[in-house]
Design a protein around this motif. Structure first.
Motif, PDB file in Angstrom:
ATOM      1  N   ASP A 243      44.280  39.717  51.074  1.00 31.78           N
ATOM      2  CA  ASP A 243      43.686  39.035  49.922  1.00 31.78           C
ATOM      3  C   ASP A 243      43.989  37.546  50.062  1.00 31.78           C
ATOM      4  O   ASP A 243      44.752  37.142  50.941  1.00 31.78           O
ATOM      5  N   ASP A 244      43.422  36.737  49.186  1.00 33.81           N
ATOM      6  CA  ASP A 244      43.734  35.314  49.191  1.00 33.81           C
ATOM      7  C   ASP A 244      45.230  35.151  48.900  1.00 33.81           C
ATOM      8  O   ASP A 244      45.699  35.588  47.853  1.00 33.81           O
ATOM      9  N   PRO A 245      45.978  34.521  49.808  1.00 30.99           N
ATOM     10  CA  PRO A 245      47.424  34.447  49.600  1.00 30.99           C
ATOM     11  C   PRO A 245      47.837  33.558  48.441  1.00 30.99           C
ATOM     12  O   PRO A 245      48.947  33.679  47.932  1.00 30.99           O
ATOM     13  N   GLU A 246      46.978  32.655  48.020  1.00 29.06           N
ATOM     14  CA  GLU A 246      47.334  31.765  46.915  1.00 29.06           C
ATOM     15  C   GLU A 246      46.687  32.176  45.597  1.00 29.06           C
ATOM     16  O   GLU A 246      47.165  31.819  44.530  1.00 29.06           O
ATOM     17  N   LEU A 247      45.589  32.890  45.661  1.00 32.07           N
ATOM     18  CA  LEU A 247      44.893  33.301  44.446  1.00 32.07           C
ATOM     19  C   LEU A 247      44.398  34.746  44.612  1.00 32.07           C
ATOM     20  O   LEU A 247      43.200  34.999  44.617  1.00 32.07           O
ATOM     21  N   PRO A 248      45.338  35.672  44.755  1.00 31.91           N
ATOM     22  CA  PRO A 248      44.922  37.058  44.989  1.00 31.91           C
ATOM     23  C   PRO A 248      44.239  37.632  43.748  1.00 31.91           C
ATOM     24  O   PRO A 248      44.638  37.330  42.624  1.00 31.91           O
ATOM     25  N   ARG A 249      43.200  38.427  43.952  1.00 37.09           N
ATOM     26  CA  ARG A 249      42.474  39.004  42.811  1.00 37.09           C
ATOM     27  C   ARG A 249      42.172  40.499  42.985  1.00 37.09           C
ATOM     28  O   ARG A 249      41.743  41.157  42.047  1.00 37.09           O
ATOM     29  N   LYS A 250      42.373  41.013  44.178  1.00 37.82           N
ATOM     30  CA  LYS A 250      41.861  42.359  44.446  1.00 37.82           C
ATOM     31  C   LYS A 250      42.536  43.452  43.611  1.00 37.82           C
ATOM     32  O   LYS A 250      41.853  44.271  42.995  1.00 37.82           O
ATOM     33  N   VAL A 251      43.854  43.470  43.604  1.00 37.01           N
ATOM     34  CA  VAL A 251      44.532  44.514  42.824  1.00 37.01           C
ATOM     35  C   VAL A 251      44.324  44.257  41.328  1.00 37.01           C
ATOM     36  O   VAL A 251      44.166  45.198  40.545  1.00 37.01           O
ATOM     37  N   ASP A 252      44.266  42.989  40.957  1.00 38.01           N
ATOM     38  CA  ASP A 252      43.980  42.646  39.557  1.00 38.01           C
ATOM     39  C   ASP A 252      42.630  43.216  39.140  1.00 38.01           C
ATOM     40  O   ASP A 252      42.458  43.720  38.032  1.00 38.01           O
ATOM     41  N   GLU A 253      41.690  43.107  40.050  1.00 36.97           N
ATOM     42  CA  GLU A 253      40.354  43.633  39.769  1.00 36.97           C
ATOM     43  C   GLU A 253      40.423  45.147  39.527  1.00 36.97           C
ATOM     44  O   GLU A 253      39.817  45.653  38.583  1.00 36.97           O
ATOM     45  N   LEU A 254      41.206  45.836  40.366  1.00 38.54           N
ATOM     46  CA  LEU A 254      41.392  47.277  40.175  1.00 38.54           C
ATOM     47  C   LEU A 254      41.999  47.573  38.809  1.00 38.54           C
ATOM     48  O   LEU A 254      41.539  48.461  38.080  1.00 38.54           O
ATOM     49  N   LEU A 255      43.047  46.809  38.468  1.00 39.03           N
ATOM     50  CA  LEU A 255      43.739  47.056  37.200  1.00 39.03           C
ATOM     51  C   LEU A 255      42.815  46.788  36.016  1.00 39.03           C
ATOM     52  O   LEU A 255      42.878  47.478  34.999  1.00 39.03           O
ATOM     53  N   GLU A 256      41.946  45.792  36.166  1.00 39.28           N
ATOM     54  CA  GLU A 256      41.065  45.452  35.044  1.00 39.28           C
ATOM     55  C   GLU A 256      39.908  46.433  34.893  1.00 39.28           C
ATOM     56  O   GLU A 256      39.274  46.481  33.832  1.00 39.28           O
ATOM     57  N   LEU A 257      39.662  47.242  35.908  1.00 35.40           N
ATOM     58  CA  LEU A 257      38.669  48.313  35.764  1.00 35.40           C
ATOM     59  C   LEU A 257      39.054  49.245  34.622  1.00 35.40           C
ATOM     60  O   LEU A 257      38.220  49.916  34.028  1.00 35.40           O
ATOM     61  N   THR A 258      40.366  49.298  34.324  1.00 38.04           N
ATOM     62  CA  THR A 258      40.843  50.221  33.291  1.00 38.04           C
ATOM     63  C   THR A 258      40.679  49.663  31.886  1.00 38.04           C
ATOM     64  O   THR A 258      41.015  50.329  30.912  1.00 38.04           O
ATOM     65  N   GLY A 259      40.201  48.417  31.778  1.00 33.26           N
ATOM     66  CA  GLY A 259      40.081  47.793  30.453  1.00 33.26           C
ATOM     67  C   GLY A 259      41.312  46.976  30.095  1.00 33.26           C
ATOM     68  O   GLY A 259      41.356  46.311  29.070  1.00 33.26           O
ATOM     69  N   ALA A 260      42.325  47.037  30.949  1.00 30.53           N
ATOM     70  CA  ALA A 260      43.523  46.223  30.728  1.00 30.53           C
ATOM     71  C   ALA A 260      43.246  44.779  31.155  1.00 30.53           C
ATOM     72  O   ALA A 260      42.262  44.511  31.847  1.00 30.53           O
ATOM     73  N   THR A 261      44.116  43.872  30.730  1.00 33.10           N
ATOM     74  CA  THR A 261      44.009  42.480  31.163  1.00 33.10           C
ATOM     75  C   THR A 261      45.138  42.181  32.139  1.00 33.10           C
ATOM     76  O   THR A 261      46.295  42.477  31.863  1.00 33.10           O
ATOM     77  N   SER A 262      44.791  41.618  33.281  1.00 33.59           N
ATOM     78  CA  SER A 262      45.820  41.138  34.192  1.00 33.59           C
ATOM     79  C   SER A 262      46.044  39.673  33.860  1.00 33.59           C
ATOM     80  O   SER A 262      45.207  38.832  34.160  1.00 33.59           O
ATOM     81  N   VAL A 263      47.155  39.377  33.209  1.00 34.49           N
ATOM     82  CA  VAL A 263      47.385  38.020  32.705  1.00 34.49           C
ATOM     83  C   VAL A 263      47.709  37.075  33.862  1.00 34.49           C
ATOM     84  O   VAL A 263      48.198  37.500  34.909  1.00 34.49           O
ATOM     85  N   SER A 264      47.423  35.804  33.668  1.00 33.92           N
ATOM     86  CA  SER A 264      47.851  34.865  34.691  1.00 33.92           C
ATOM     87  C   SER A 264      49.211  34.335  34.245  1.00 33.92           C
ATOM     88  O   SER A 264      49.407  33.947  33.096  1.00 33.92           O
ATOM     89  N   TRP A 265      50.168  34.423  35.126  1.00 35.50           N
ATOM     90  CA  TRP A 265      51.522  33.966  34.773  1.00 35.50           C
ATOM     91  C   TRP A 265      52.026  33.047  35.867  1.00 35.50           C
ATOM     92  O   TRP A 265      51.737  33.247  37.043  1.00 35.50           O
ATOM     93  N   THR A 266      52.769  32.024  35.444  1.00 36.58           N
ATOM     94  CA  THR A 266      53.140  30.937  36.340  1.00 36.58           C
ATOM     95  C   THR A 266      53.819  31.426  37.621  1.00 36.58           C
ATOM     96  O   THR A 266      53.492  30.970  38.705  1.00 36.58           O
ATOM     97  N   LEU A 267      54.748  32.362  37.486  1.00 31.84           N
ATOM     98  CA  LEU A 267      55.527  32.761  38.657  1.00 31.84           C
ATOM     99  C   LEU A 267      55.029  34.063  39.290  1.00 31.84           C
ATOM    100  O   LEU A 267      55.773  34.757  39.984  1.00 31.84           O
ATOM    101  N   LYS A 268      53.769  34.389  39.059  1.00 29.90           N
ATOM    102  CA  LYS A 268      53.206  35.628  39.579  1.00 29.90           C
ATOM    103  C   LYS A 268      53.451  35.819  41.078  1.00 29.90           C
ATOM    104  O   LYS A 268      53.799  36.902  41.537  1.00 29.90           O
ATOM    105  N   LEU A 269      53.242  34.758  41.859  1.00 30.65           N
ATOM    106  CA  LEU A 269      53.343  34.898  43.314  1.00 30.65           C
ATOM    107  C   LEU A 269      54.763  34.765  43.837  1.00 30.65           C
ATOM    108  O   LEU A 269      55.015  34.937  45.022  1.00 30.65           O
TER     109      LEU A 269
END
Ligand code: SF4
Ligand code: SF4
Lengths: 174, 292
Positions: free
Chosen positions: B165-191
């Motif tokens: 995935d993009d090493p600085e702005l990964p979205r793939k697993v987030d996309e999977l998680l959001e399929l469930t209707g959940a929100t993948s929040v953006s957080w400062t220290l995520k990476l």
């Protein structure tokens, strides 16, 4: 709980007299080490490093110590407090394989007996059992999971005898 | 089409996160992914052995790859540590002839050879490929779940090795998680690294890093942390127990595996998802998860 790791805590008062060209050469021959001279000290590596504010010698300083052939680098806390997160390597504008170099430094420090105790214990465990942790059988039974596949520990020990895993220590430290 | 892989579990999952294996198997079955036993698998060596001695690490890890290869199979692992170790070994042995010859010399005694034919994948990579199928199977939306997703280091970096995935702005697993209707929040220290590799060197520093991560998740108003790695999960679901900020406020957040989230939203049998083994209480989000 232990204190921040490493004996060499700060540049303060330190005198570096002997710059070892051999040491720089040795580091340059590590996987990833060939680009050592490309570092132009921008410190981007340290800017994203999770332990920059927890060590006294930051990773860009470590890089410069390597180029200067300062073997004291092996005693800095940066070597074993590097989490191996690869953030620095991913971002270095000069494409230096920083984390891979640090892995090489960990190997060198281990050989010289500069290492946290946990690693010595882990080495023995890996040799004796081929694993770092054993399966928790009751949990597996509860969840109706099959047993973990088996392997022959003799195969693992045969390999480790060849690589000399249990006798890595350099003679003068042994 | 059924996909087939030998599943490399590593040591940490069977030791303390059997709920991850069990939920992975449950989700895999629902998606028609066939997981074969990895006969003869040892420890992957992980960054621990790589830190001690590169040749021993390449040999141990190369042996695992060569085993699957000898049976003509690809490899899937749900652990970032194993994934990193296997991918990195594969990369080194592929790129560096000297190391490859040395390792094959050692493997010869075991009648094995590394050639580099086995494909190595993380379970979330396989899931991402099946996202359309997953979307169709979501029956129990997890609306209101605010996930601080922690991708972990060795899934993403070095990107020249993992290439997921993009090493600085990964979205793939987030996309999977959001399929469930959940929100993948953006957080400062995520990476940022979770600190778990330092547990062997200095628990104190590992905990400092964890505290920073949890404060960041709290700032983003997450109501849970989700991981795809047992080593990271050790920080979030074991070391985080009783963790407090400098003002004495609890920093605990429920910690779940990606596969548990997907399994719940897909309406799969909750029993094998193993939620009763999650150590930090799930009470604050029980209603959203739809569990008793
Ligand atoms: S980011 Fe690269 S070039 Fe910049 S200081 Fe670090 S190692 Fe040197
Ligand atoms: S790999 Fe090590 S030195 Fe580089 S950013 Fe991560 S912790 Fe810092």
């Amino acid at each position: 709980m232990e204190d921040t790791w490493g004996q060499f805590k700060s540049f303060e008062g330190a005198k570096f007299e002997a710059l070892s060209a051999d040491f720089t050469r040795e580091v340059s021959s590590l996987i990833g080490g060939q680009d050592l001279t490309a570092c132009f000290q921008c410190a981007k590596c340290s800017a994203g490093c999770p332990v920059s504010d927890k060590v006294n010698i930051q990773v860009h300083e470590l890089m410069r110590m390597l180029l200067f052939g300062l073997e004291e680098v092996l005693e800095t806390d940066m070597v074993w407090l590097c989490t191996t997160c690869y953030t620095c390597q991913e971002r270095c504008p000069q494409g230096i394989s920083i984390t891979d170099i640090i892995f090489g430094l960990k190997n060198m420090a281990f050989k010289r007996g500069i290492r946290p105790k946990g690693y010595v214990v882990a080495r023995q465990g890996l040799f004796d059992t081929g694993r770092l942790y054993e399966p928790t059988d009751w949990e597996r039974e509860d969840l109706e999971l099959d047993d973990v596949p088996e392997f022959d520990i003799n195969d693992i020990q045969k390999m480790f005898k060849k690589t000399g895993l249990l006798e890595l220590e350099e003679k003068e430290d042994a | 089409m059924t996909e087939e892989y030998e599943v490399f579990l590593g040591c940490a999952i069977p030791n303390r996160f059997n709920n991850y294996e069990s939920s992975m198997r449950t989700v895999a079955e629902a998606l028609d992914i066939k997981l074969l036993d990895f006969d003869g698998a040892s420890c992957c060596g992980t960054v621990v052995l790589k830190s001690i001695d590169e040749t021993s690490w390449l040999s141990l890890s190369g042996r695992n790859i060569a085993l699957a290869e000898s049976r003509g199979h690809d490899i899937v692992t749900p652990c970032n540590g194993c994934y990193g170790s296997l991918k990195d070994t594969d990369h080194v042995l592929h790129e560096h002839e000297e190391q490859r010859n040395a390792v094959n010399e050692i493997l010869k005694e075991l009648n094995l050879e590394y050639k580099g034919a086995a494909r190595i994948r993380h379970f979330v990579e396989v899931l991402y490929d099946l996202r359309d199928k997953i979307r169709e199977k979501i029956v129990r939306p997890l609306t209101g779940l605010r996930i601080a997703f922690h991708p972990g280091c060795h899934l993403l970096r070095p990107s020249t090795v993992t290439g997921f995935d993009d090493p600085e702005l990964p979205r793939k697993v987030d996309e999977l998680l959001e399929l469930t209707g959940a929100t993948s929040v953006s957080w400062t220290l995520k990476l940022r690294c979770c600190g778990s590799p330092l547990l062997i060197t200095s628990e104190e520093v590992a905990t400092q890093i964890l505290r920073e991560k949890m404060e960041s998740a709290r700032d983003a108003q997450a109501n849970c942390v989700v991981t795809n790695c047992p080593a990271c999960h050790t920080q979030f679901d074991v070391q985080a127990i009783g963790l407090k900020d400098s003002a004495g406020e609890s920093l605990e957040l429920p910690a779940l595996f990606v596969t548990q989230i997907l399994g719940l939203a897909m309406g799969l049998d909750p029993e094998p998802l193993g939620l009763e083994l999650n150590r930090i209480s799930l009470d604050p989000i029980r209603e959203i998860l739809g569990i008793e």
